[in-house]
Design an enzyme around this catalytic site. Structure first.
Site, PDB file in Angstrom:
ATOM      1  N   HIS A 125      12.607  70.804  62.465  1.00 47.28           N
ATOM      2  CA  HIS A 125      11.438  70.026  62.032  1.00 47.28           C
ATOM      3  C   HIS A 125      11.690  68.516  62.044  1.00 47.28           C
ATOM      4  O   HIS A 125      10.735  67.742  61.893  1.00 47.28           O
ATOM      5  CB  HIS A 125      11.002  70.432  60.627  1.00 47.28           C
ATOM      6  CG  HIS A 125      10.404  71.798  60.538  1.00 47.28           C
ATOM      7  ND1 HIS A 125       9.362  72.208  61.343  1.00 47.28           N
ATOM      8  CD2 HIS A 125      10.709  72.862  59.739  1.00 47.28           C
ATOM      9  CE1 HIS A 125       9.041  73.464  61.050  1.00 47.28           C
ATOM     10  NE2 HIS A 125       9.849  73.881  60.079  1.00 47.28           N
ATOM     11  N   ASP A 162      11.857  80.618  65.405  1.00 44.41           N
ATOM     12  CA  ASP A 162      11.543  80.431  63.991  1.00 44.41           C
ATOM     13  C   ASP A 162      10.041  80.627  63.798  1.00 44.41           C
ATOM     14  O   ASP A 162       9.240  80.298  64.679  1.00 44.41           O
ATOM     15  CB  ASP A 162      11.953  79.029  63.558  1.00 44.41           C
ATOM     16  CG  ASP A 162      11.933  78.823  62.063  1.00 44.41           C
ATOM     17  OD1 ASP A 162      13.010  78.780  61.449  1.00 44.41           O
ATOM     18  OD2 ASP A 162      10.823  78.674  61.483  1.00 44.41           O
ATOM     19  N   HIS A 164       8.092  79.023  61.977  1.00 40.46           N
ATOM     20  CA  HIS A 164       7.420  77.729  61.899  1.00 40.46           C
ATOM     21  C   HIS A 164       7.678  76.953  63.189  1.00 40.46           C
ATOM     22  O   HIS A 164       8.795  76.950  63.707  1.00 40.46           O
ATOM     23  CB  HIS A 164       7.954  76.916  60.713  1.00 40.46           C
ATOM     24  CG  HIS A 164       7.793  77.608  59.397  1.00 40.46           C
ATOM     25  ND1 HIS A 164       8.783  78.402  58.849  1.00 40.46           N
ATOM     26  CD2 HIS A 164       6.749  77.633  58.532  1.00 40.46           C
ATOM     27  CE1 HIS A 164       8.362  78.882  57.689  1.00 40.46           C
ATOM     28  NE2 HIS A 164       7.125  78.443  57.481  1.00 40.46           N
ATOM     29  N   ASP A 245      12.777  83.819  59.922  1.00 40.10           N
ATOM     30  CA  ASP A 245      11.715  83.928  58.935  1.00 40.10           C
ATOM     31  C   ASP A 245      10.453  84.582  59.472  1.00 40.10           C
ATOM     32  O   ASP A 245       9.455  84.685  58.746  1.00 40.10           O
ATOM     33  CB  ASP A 245      11.396  82.563  58.316  1.00 40.10           C
ATOM     34  CG  ASP A 245      11.428  81.420  59.303  1.00 40.10           C
ATOM     35  OD1 ASP A 245      11.606  81.674  60.520  1.00 40.10           O
ATOM     36  OD2 ASP A 245      11.287  80.262  58.876  1.00 40.10           O
TER      37      ASP A 245
END
Length: 308
Positions: A125, A162, A164, A245
């Protein structure tokens, strides 16, 4: 296949507030599962501290200085609503970078066919000038640039599964056709980026997944978007932003994968690494916040790396 594992006790000393999902227990869960007999053949190496100059491969100097200045002498400092730093966070982040760069060296020197780096804080991120989403620096981006600068690599592919979207990696390589970025991720979800229409210089391939979908949709995204892009790009190195995740147990999202899906996806990327990249594959831990789901998924991922 020779699989190397990098980790270091310093990664446990990057502290977050009580109840924060990105916590040291994540690595303890991974360490326990990888201590099982099935992983006895792992080539375990203590992660080296990185060269701080390599951070500049992906981030400008003024941003690096701001992150360093945010590291507290004691306690926990907030960088944003989700992202924190503690006194050892700088050393942990730099060591994560050192491990990722060492992994790149390993696969090019043939000391290992593939490498898994179990480090924290995560990185995908972190944008060029913004630390966010639990991430201080973009470790995968730095490793990709390191491969280009140190080993003369022309094309690097980063595959991010991931749950996200890796907005930071997309931001860093948005207009750079020498790096392919492919991402499967839930949408809508934090950080709000990752639409199919976000294509950069033709080097960004996003495959958003709707909430409550699972194995079939995830595998179709790989087969229809990610793998064809890899075959067209023919990378010299594949880096995985390996967040776990999207597992059905994870509390931060609503994608219903199992550890078998991560085994399958790992195998698919290993096939492309064999076809295009001389088996050179580096995997970097990103998210994964349910300890059981994380441990089972990492075991499946590393087990596949070891089997070939």
């Amino acid at each position: 296949m020779t699989t190397r594992l990098y980790t270091h006790p310093i990664f446990l000393e990057h502290l977050t507030p009580p109840g924060h999902p990105e916590r040291p227990d994540r690595l303890r869960a991974i360490e326990r599962v990888l201590d099982e007999e099935a992983f006895a053949a792992l080539d375990r190496i203590q992660a080296p501290e990185g060269d701080e100059a390599t951070i500049l491969y992906a981030h400008p100097a003024d941003f690096v200085a701001r992150v360093r200045a945010a590291i507290p002498d004691e306690g926990i400092a907030r960088i944003d609503a989700d992202t924190t730093a503690s006194p050892k966070s700088w050393q942990a982040a730099v060591t994560a970078i050192g491990a990722a760069n060492a992994a790149v060296d390993d696969v090019f020197s043939r000391r290992a066919d593939n490498v898994f780096v179990a480090a924290r804080p995560p990185g995908h991120h972190a944008e060029k000038t913004t630390a966010m989403g639990f991430c201080l620096f973009n470790t995968a981006a730095i490793a990709a640039r390191y491969a280009q600068k140190k080993h003369g690599v022309e094309r690097v592919a980063i595959v991010d599964w991931d749950v996200h979207h890796g907005n930071g990696t997309q931001d860093i390589f948005w207009d750079d056709p020498s790096v392919l970025y492919c991402s499967t991720h839930q949408m809508p979800l934090y950080p709000g980026t990752g639409a199919k229409t976000e294509t950069g210089a033709g080097n960004i391939v996003n495959a958003p997944l709707a909430p409550q979908t699972g194995s079939e949709v995830f595998r179709d995204a790989f087969l229809s978007r990610v793998l064809p892009a890899l075959d067209n790009f023919a990378p010299d190195l594949i880096i995985i932003s390996a967040g776990f995740d999207a597992h059905h147990r994870d509390p931060l999202a609503e994608i219903n994968l199992t550890e078998d899906d991560f085994d399958w996806a790992t195998g698919q990327l290993m096939q492309r690494a064999a076809r295009h990249s001389g088996n050179r594959l580096v995997s970097l831990l990103e998210g994964g916040y349910d300890l059981q789901g994380l441990a089972f998924s990492v075991a499946a991922h590393v087990g596949r790396l070891m089997k070939g």
